[in-house]
Design a protein around this motif. Structure first.
Motif, mmCIF file in Angstrom:
data_model
loop_
_atom_site.group_PDB
_atom_site.id
_atom_site.type_symbol
_atom_site.label_atom_id
_atom_site.label_comp_id
_atom_site.label_asym_id
_atom_site.label_seq_id
_atom_site.Cartn_x
_atom_site.Cartn_y
_atom_site.Cartn_z
ATOM 1 N N ARG A 194 -3.671 7.593 2.401
ATOM 2 C CA ARG A 194 -2.670 7.388 1.952
ATOM 3 C C ARG A 194 -2.019 7.612 3.459
ATOM 4 O O ARG A 194 -0.273 6.618 4.142
ATOM 5 C CB ARG A 194 -2.204 7.749 1.572
ATOM 6 C CG ARG A 194 -2.362 7.712 -0.121
ATOM 7 C CD ARG A 194 -1.559 8.122 -0.760
ATOM 8 N NE ARG A 194 -1.796 8.131 -2.566
ATOM 9 C CZ ARG A 194 -3.302 9.022 -3.051
ATOM 10 N NH1 ARG A 194 -3.486 9.216 -1.477
ATOM 11 N NH2 ARG A 194 -3.905 8.796 -4.043
ATOM 12 N N SER A 195 -2.398 7.326 5.124
ATOM 13 C CA SER A 195 -1.700 7.737 6.183
ATOM 14 C C SER A 195 -1.339 6.160 6.991
ATOM 15 O O SER A 195 -2.182 5.609 6.520
ATOM 16 C CB SER A 195 -2.726 8.012 7.134
ATOM 17 O OG SER A 195 -2.540 9.492 6.663
ATOM 18 N N SER A 196 -0.144 6.122 7.037
ATOM 19 C CA SER A 196 0.342 5.123 7.688
ATOM 20 C C SER A 196 -0.694 4.470 9.090
ATOM 21 O O SER A 196 -1.072 5.338 9.795
ATOM 22 C CB SER A 196 1.981 5.102 7.709
ATOM 23 O OG SER A 196 2.292 6.022 8.908
ATOM 24 N N SER A 197 -0.181 3.247 9.315
ATOM 25 C CA SER A 197 -1.098 2.795 10.414
ATOM 26 C C SER A 197 -0.156 3.472 11.456
ATOM 27 O O SER A 197 -0.652 3.418 12.939
ATOM 28 C CB SER A 197 -1.350 1.412 10.844
ATOM 29 O OG SER A 197 -1.918 0.569 9.048
ATOM 30 N N VAL A 198 1.108 3.373 11.858
ATOM 31 C CA VAL A 198 1.908 3.809 12.639
ATOM 32 C C VAL A 198 1.230 5.746 13.100
ATOM 33 O O VAL A 198 1.536 6.416 14.733
ATOM 34 C CB VAL A 198 3.035 4.061 13.017
ATOM 35 C CG1 VAL A 198 4.215 4.809 13.932
ATOM 36 C CG2 VAL A 198 3.609 2.210 12.145
#
Length: 354
Positions: A194-198
């Motif tokens: 679930r980690s963001s791309s940023v």
């Protein structure tokens, strides 16, 4: 698929032209004879060792064939170094690898630290493309684009590395590169499905910055004390270390990744054949989950792979941290003094006004 390989053609052409124009000529004053025993034994040993490491990465460290090839490769390489030592000790000996190179602490530790950079770097190169495609569901092009922050960081680190080393010293800069490299990997080891791309872009850029600094300064430290006629052999040793470090990193980190992936899978209720396919790889797990239309299995596969990947990145971070300690303790502070010495020598040799 064949057209993919054509992409490398213009890159190779540019490299050939740049090499012919920019690289200064350097050659030994004497033309040594070919050390056939050294050439044959080094090639055979490295081939056997790398094949064994690749097999270990694919089938595990308990694979008999992998262990056999690793053992044979190591035995041949030990014999190679014994032969080279014998030739080095002879007055008229002309070894393929002059072991006197390792009398230089700067060369020895520069080569060792370059190997640590490669081992650390492979944690990302081995795991993240699989994460992007298997967990996030991107295609190969999308996966490649997501690696660009790492490459940008690498370039940003490598370009000023020489100037920083001339001002602060190779020990300080190389150690700092390893610290940044370790920091990026430790942060990356908290990545989840679930980690963001940023978040991923930021830690990969930091990781790349550390690579650029560490690999440039450790390689320079290895070669800075060598004379022109020995620089080619020194560069070849660095290349051999780099090429051996890649399969070794794949074997070690692949084992960590596989163990973490299998430990976190939930395969309850699956047929034996389907469970075997899921255990094989994240891609097999995703394919089975999609065939069964099981969102629970898909979530389990992706979460399990992320957990295994985090373990591999954590190990990579530990390797980078060891590299930082070794650099701080053992890498000589030679670059600044040598550059100053060369600069003063060149000034003394300049003609005084005409």
């Amino acid at each position: 698929m064949g057209w993919v390989f054509l992409i490398n053609v213009p890159v190779a052409v540019i490299g050939l032209v740049a090499g012919a124009v920019l690289i200064p000529e350097s050659r030994s004053l004497e033309r040594p004879s070919v050390d056939l025993v050294g050439v044959t034994s080094s090639a055979a040993g490295l081939v056997a060792l790398m094949y064994g490491l690749i097999e270990a990465g694919q089938h595990g460290w308990s694979n008999v064939v992998a262990l056999l090839f690793i053992f044979v490769g190591l035995v041949i390489l030990v014999g190679f170094f014994g032969w080279e030592r014998r030739l080095t000790g002879q007055p008229a000996g002309e070894p393929l690898l002059d072991l006197a190179l390792f009398d230089s602490r700067s060369f020895t530790w520069g080569v060792i630290l370059a190997a640590f950079v490669i081992l650390s770097m492979f944690g990302v190169l081995f795991t993240m493309p699989q994460f992007f495609q298997g967990v996030l569901g991107t295609n190969p092009i999308g996966s490649g684009l997501r690696l660009l922050p790492m490459m940008a960081g690498l370039v940003m680190g490598a370009i000023p590395a020489a100037k920083l080393a001339s001002r602060l010293g190779s020990k300080v800069v190389t150690t700092a590169g390893f610290v940044l490299l370790a920091a990026g990997l430790f942060i990356g080891s908290t990545t989840s499905a679930r980690s963001s791309s940023v978040f991923i872009m930021c830690w990969m850029a930091l990781f790349g910055l550390g690579i650029g600094i560490a690999i440039a300064t450790s390689s320079s430290a290895a070669l800075v004390e060598l004379t022109e006629d020995r620089s080619g052999v020194g560069s070849a040793v660095l290349q051999a270390v780099n090429k051996t470090g890649a399969p070794l990193g794949a074997a070690i980190l692949g084992s960590v990744l596989s163990a973490g992936y299998l430990a976190h899978l939930n395969l309850s209720g699956l047929p034996a054949s389907a469970a075997a396919a899921v255990r094989q790889s994240v891609f097999g797990g995703v394919a089975v989950a999609q065939q069964l239309h099981s969102t629970a299995l898909l979530a389990s596969v992706r979460s399990a792979f992320a957990s295994g990947m985090d373990g591999a990145l954590l190990v990579s971070g530990g390797i980078a941290l060891i590299g930082a300690v070794l650099s701080a303790l053992f890498l000589p502070q030679t670059n600044v003094s040598l550059q100053a010495k060369h600069a003063s020598t060149s000034k003394e040799e300049e003609p005084v006004g005409i």
